[in-house]
Write an enzyme that holds these catalytic residues in place. Structure first.
Site, PDB file in Angstrom:
ATOM      1  N   ARG A   1     -84.899-124.733   7.076  1.00  0.00           N
ATOM      2  CA  ARG A   1     -85.321-124.456   5.563  1.00  0.00           C
ATOM      3  C   ARG A   1     -86.889-124.101   5.707  1.00  0.00           C
ATOM      4  O   ARG A   1     -87.562-124.602   6.333  1.00  0.00           O
ATOM      5  CB  ARG A   1     -85.402-125.693   4.710  1.00  0.00           C
ATOM      6  CG  ARG A   1     -84.826-125.717   3.394  1.00  0.00           C
ATOM      7  CD  ARG A   1     -84.794-126.960   2.786  1.00  0.00           C
ATOM      8  NE  ARG A   1     -85.807-126.993   1.770  1.00  0.00           N
ATOM      9  CZ  ARG A   1     -86.155-128.315   1.356  1.00  0.00           C
ATOM     10  NH1 ARG A   1     -85.465-129.341   1.561  1.00  0.00           N
ATOM     11  NH2 ARG A   1     -87.290-128.366   0.334  1.00  0.00           N
TER      12      ARG A   1
ATOM     13  N   ASN B   1     -93.410-120.986   7.673  1.00  0.00           N
ATOM     14  CA  ASN B   1     -93.697-120.804   9.012  1.00  0.00           C
ATOM     15  C   ASN B   1     -93.968-121.760  10.102  1.00  0.00           C
ATOM     16  O   ASN B   1     -94.761-121.629  10.988  1.00  0.00           O
ATOM     17  CB  ASN B   1     -94.843-119.740   9.326  1.00  0.00           C
ATOM     18  CG  ASN B   1     -94.425-118.359   8.529  1.00  0.00           C
ATOM     19  OD1 ASN B   1     -93.329-118.005   8.532  1.00  0.00           O
ATOM     20  ND2 ASN B   1     -95.338-117.830   7.964  1.00  0.00           N
ATOM     21  N   ARG B   2     -93.726-123.094   9.360  1.00  0.00           N
ATOM     22  CA  ARG B   2     -94.110-124.370   9.987  1.00  0.00           C
ATOM     23  C   ARG B   2     -95.556-124.681  10.181  1.00  0.00           C
ATOM     24  O   ARG B   2     -96.049-125.565  10.823  1.00  0.00           O
ATOM     25  CB  ARG B   2     -93.229-124.304  11.286  1.00  0.00           C
ATOM     26  CG  ARG B   2     -91.726-124.357  11.402  1.00  0.00           C
ATOM     27  CD  ARG B   2     -91.340-125.447  10.350  1.00  0.00           C
ATOM     28  NE  ARG B   2     -89.886-125.517  10.554  1.00  0.00           N
ATOM     29  CZ  ARG B   2     -88.839-125.150   9.560  1.00  0.00           C
ATOM     30  NH1 ARG B   2     -89.554-124.650   8.456  1.00  0.00           N
ATOM     31  NH2 ARG B   2     -87.754-125.494   9.747  1.00  0.00           N
ATOM     32  N   LEU B   3     -96.272-123.951   9.327  1.00  0.00           N
ATOM     33  CA  LEU B   3     -97.817-123.930   9.664  1.00  0.00           C
ATOM     34  C   LEU B   3     -98.210-125.021   8.288  1.00  0.00           C
ATOM     35  O   LEU B   3     -98.822-124.704   7.359  1.00  0.00           O
ATOM     36  CB  LEU B   3     -98.462-122.732   8.974  1.00  0.00           C
ATOM     37  CG  LEU B   3     -98.344-122.062  10.372  1.00  0.00           C
ATOM     38  CD1 LEU B   3     -98.984-120.635  10.216  1.00  0.00           C
ATOM     39  CD2 LEU B   3     -98.680-122.601  11.819  1.00  0.00           C
TER      40      LEU B   3
END
Ligand SMILES: Cc1cc2nc3c(=O)[nH]c(=O)nc-3n(C[C@H](O)[C@H](O)[C@H](O)COP(=O)(O)O)c2cc1C
Length: 211
Positions: free
Chosen positions: A8, A188-190
């Site tokens: 997600r 973006n998983r940041l």
């Protein structure tokens, strides 16, 4: 089903060192309030981890029942597995995950029992049948069958008209935090991570952590 492809994107909001309160418990209060108002399922559910005598961790969900004087309160059976582990090692971790808000809070600290008066007061607010259940359940012990517990429950109900005294084996714990991390999912998983660490002088130091 290929679960490796379940993912997600998180994009609801952001979290910065500047936007948080100086006191992490105040910040937690704000997030908890938002979790309740956003109708997160079980907003007060937290996973509490304890450590055994031989240093093996274990986790289970409990419900947060209050925040007082900077401490997080939950109730349980003192003779349960978690209760026994806490007797040997008061270091615990507590984790909240509010999926709907893409938020996580990781708390670490030490735990102590609430006063008997505080446990009594909360116990008396529980529904009658929950109080009966607390008396008869040897939480975490193996039992022969469900029937054993149902029979004990029915028998115990006949012993109490209305008032049900709190059994000594049941009560509260207060977690005093020394580390609290707030996590906000980002694209973006940041992700944004803001950590509060308790200093010796009682102040909280704030850091941003890499995602
Ligand atoms: C949503 C949820 C809330 C729970 N709340 C509590 C609670 O407040 N107190 C409690 O003792 N157990 C609660 N439980 C049950 C615990 O997860 C656990 O099964 C029980 O405390 C025994 O744990 P132990 O054997 O590790 O001591 C809850 C479970 C769930 C799924």
């Amino acid at each position: 089903m290929d679960i490796s492809q379940i993912r997600r994107e998180y994009s609801k909001t952001k979290l910065t060192k500047k936007s948080v309160r100086e006191d992490p418990v105040e910040q937690f209060d704000i997030w908890l309030d938002e979790a309740i108002k956003s109708e997160c399922k079980e907003p007060t559910a937290m996973v509490v981890s304890t450590v055994s005598k031989d240093n093996k961790p274990s986790s289970r969900t409990v419900l947060l029942k209050g925040i007082d004087n900077g401490e997080f309160i939950f109730y349980t059976n003192y003779q349960s597995r978690k209760g026994q582990q806490i007797e040997h090692n008061p270091n615990v971790a507590a984790l909240f995950y509010w999926a709907e808000l893409e938020r996580q809070v990781c708390i670490e600290g030490t735990v102590r029992k609430t006063s008997p008066e505080e446990s009594d007061a909360y116990f008396q607010t529980r529904p009658w049948k929950s109080r009966i259940g607390a008396i008869i359940s040897p939480q975490s012990q193996p039992i022969e069958s469900r029937n054993v517990i149902v029979k004990a429950f029915i028998l115990e109900m006949t012993k109490h008209a209305k008032s049900v005294p709190r059994p000594d084996h049941w009560g509260g714990y207060r977690i005093r935090p020394n580390r609290i991390e707030f996590w906000q999912g980002r694209p973006n998983r940041l992700h944004d991570r803001v950590l509060f660490e308790l200093m010796e002088d009682g102040s909280w130091q704030i850091h941003r952590l890499a995602p």
